[in-house]
Structures are given as C-alpha cells and as structure tokens.
Design a protein around this motif. Sequence first.
Motif: not given
Length: 165
Positions: A86-91, A95-97
């Motif tokens: 979840a943290l990886k996906d959030s980061i 970053a993408k945003e």
Amino acid sequence: MDFLLTPNPGLVIWTTISFVGLFLALKKYAWGPILQALKVREDTIEYSLQAAEKAKADVEEMVATRQKMMDEAKKERDELLKDTRALKDSILAEAKESAQEETQKLLNVARKQIETDKLTAINQLKNQVADMSIQIASILIDKEIDTDEKQKELINKHLDKANFN
C-alpha cells in the motif's frame, strides 16, 4: 501302599498345625512386604502414567502455542507486506501525480511562453512591415508624411484591420 490312602490323625493334625503356622508366618513376614511392594509399584506406575498424561498435555499445549505463534507471525508478515504494498502504491501514485502536475505546469508555462513569443513576433513583424511600408511608400511617392509617428500610426491602423493569423 495303603498308608497313603488312609489318613493318620496325628499326621493330619501336625500337617494342619504346620500349614497354619507357615500361613501365619508368611502372612506376617512375606505377604505384607510383598503386598506393600506391589502397592508401591502400583503407585509408581500410576504416578508415571499421570506424569506421561501431563507431559502429553504439555506437549499438545506447546504444539498449539507454537502453531498459534506461527499463525500470528504469518498474519503479521501478511499485514506488513500489505502495508508495504500500500505504501509503495501510494508513493508511486503520488510520484505519478506529482510528475503529471509538474508536466502540466511546464506545458502551461511553455504555452504561455509560446503565446508571448508569438505575440512579440507578430508585433515585431508588424513593426518591420510598417517600417518597410514607410520606406517603400517614401521611395514610391517620394513624399513623406509629416512625422514618422503619424506614418506608423496610419500603417498600424491598416495592419490591425488586416488579419495575419
């Protein structure tokens, strides 16, 4: 051989007295200790069986505790992996945003700069066309209007009416 089949009263009495004496002696000196030893052995076996049952229950409890601890460790590992994902996906999403926002900002700045440069180029082109028109008109009619300002104003007025887009 007759004497074996006919009982002799003295022999019967002495045999009975010997038997009762031997019986009483065995009861007092042999059976008591033998029965006591058997009782001790029985108690020892009973205690050993109870200890074995208790050890078996302890082993089963330790196996259940071990399994519970392993299940908890697996659950914690799964939770940790879930949180990490979840943290990886959030980061990554952040970053993408952020990259998209930065790209959009750069595009907006570039568009504004292009628009500004375009307007500047058009204005410079108009001024150059006006200057060239004045020079050409001066050469052709060999007559100048009173001032350069009036000439530029007149040309700009006509150029604004013309569409260069």
